[in-house]
Design a protein around this motif. Structure first.
Motif, PDB file in Angstrom:
ATOM      1  N   UNK A 133      27.087 -26.756 -38.447  1.00 27.23           N
ATOM      2  CA  UNK A 133      27.892 -27.147 -37.110  1.00 27.23           C
ATOM      3  C   UNK A 133      29.056 -27.204 -36.678  1.00 27.23           C
ATOM      4  N   UNK A 134      30.368 -27.012 -36.123  1.00 28.61           N
ATOM      5  CA  UNK A 134      31.124 -26.979 -36.315  1.00 28.61           C
ATOM      6  C   UNK A 134      31.369 -28.322 -35.356  1.00 28.61           C
ATOM      7  N   UNK A 135      32.110 -29.375 -35.704  1.00 33.42           N
ATOM      8  CA  UNK A 135      32.996 -30.436 -34.699  1.00 33.42           C
ATOM      9  C   UNK A 135      34.633 -30.450 -34.820  1.00 33.42           C
ATOM     10  N   UNK A 136      34.947 -29.302 -35.175  1.00 30.88           N
ATOM     11  CA  UNK A 136      36.215 -29.448 -34.769  1.00 30.88           C
ATOM     12  C   UNK A 136      37.189 -29.740 -33.338  1.00 30.88           C
ATOM     13  N   UNK A 137      36.324 -29.026 -32.816  1.00 33.73           N
ATOM     14  CA  UNK A 137      37.121 -29.363 -31.036  1.00 33.73           C
ATOM     15  C   UNK A 137      36.776 -30.748 -30.722  1.00 33.73           C
ATOM     16  N   UNK A 138      36.012 -31.934 -31.819  1.00 33.29           N
ATOM     17  CA  UNK A 138      36.469 -33.531 -31.206  1.00 33.29           C
ATOM     18  C   UNK A 138      37.378 -34.171 -32.320  1.00 33.29           C
ATOM     19  N   UNK A 139      38.992 -34.931 -31.920  1.00 36.78           N
ATOM     20  CA  UNK A 139      39.648 -34.759 -32.972  1.00 36.78           C
ATOM     21  C   UNK A 139      39.871 -36.295 -33.420  1.00 36.78           C
ATOM     22  N   UNK A 140      38.994 -36.302 -33.395  1.00 41.36           N
ATOM     23  CA  UNK A 140      37.585 -37.956 -34.064  1.00 41.36           C
ATOM     24  C   UNK A 140      37.703 -37.622 -35.171  1.00 41.36           C
TER      25      UNK A 140
END
Length: 234
Positions: free
Chosen positions: A2-9
């Motif tokens: 899963x890629x969560x890089x779009x969430x700056x947190x």
């Protein structure tokens, strides 16, 4: 993966396990509601400590997930429709997790709404009142010469404990035999009131024998004991 890089947190708190629920929290009464629920439900999660000492809660990264700058918050990479879901407010998170796992929340219409009723009772009454009492008794409020603010919250806390005492008479848990998110919402605050806040004598906690009975059963649960320590120190 899963890629969560779009969430700056995730720039401030990198996800080592991006396929798991990301929990951003602190072991406060509101924070441990979610870690306890996650432990009870057995949902895989990765905890991240949001330190108030360094004002993590006001950082741009945290505010990108929760503009209200309060813990807890979660980021579920596998939300509705298989899409990531960012969610804040402990009560909303409890409902979401219970629905996701299909546990800790009755599926019957009437019982479900009654559970939500007690959850909202905690969110709107018990938590805020106990928190204000803690401020005026343990923290800066104790220096006020005028004790009327403290006494107001003492009286309201005792009233709320009496409501809970009556509800628990003849019941194992708030909803009867079933342990639910209502219990997970309420009892961390009761524990905090007589423990961390040291207000047991002030509210005459000894008279609330049913509340004490259920609090003892709550803290004896292994998942509760684990959840109370999450997230640990960095």
């Amino acid at each position: 993966m899963t890629d969560l890089s779009a969430f700056s947190i995730t720039r401030k708190w990198p996800a080592r396990h991006p396929d798991r629920i990301q929990l951003y929290s602190l072991p406060t009464p509101n924070g441990v509601k979610v870690s306890i629920a996650l432990e009870e439900l057995g949902l895989p999660y990765e905890p991240h400590l949001v330190s108030f000492e360094t004002n993590d809660q006001t950082s741009p990264e945290f505010l990108s997930l929760n503009p209200n700058n309060k813990i807890p918050a979660i980021l579920d990479p596998n939300g509705p429709g298989g899409q990531p879901l960012a969610l804040f407010e402990s009560g909303a998170i409890l409902v979401y997790l219970a629905d996701k796992a299909g546990r800790l929340m009755p599926t019957d219409g009437a019982a479900r709404y009654e559970t939500l009723q007690w959850l909202m009772w905690q969110m709107g009454g018990l938590g805020p009142m106990f928190g204000q009492l803690g401020f005026f008794h343990k923290f800066a409020g104790k220096d006020f010469e005028d004790k009327r603010p403290r006494d107001r919250y003492v009286a309201e806390s005792k009233r709320l404990l009496a409501v809970l005492e009556q509800r628990l008479a003849g019941r194992a848990w708030v909803m009867g035999d079933a342990y639910t998110i209502a219990d997970i919402a309420i009892f961390p605050w009761v524990r905090n009131l007589i423990g961390f806040y040291g207000a047991g004598d002030l509210v005459e906690f000894g008279q609330f024998t049913e509340v004490r009975r259920v609090l003892d059963a709550f803290v004896a649960r292994p998942a509760v004991q684990r959840g109370l320590t999450v997230p640990g120190p960095r």
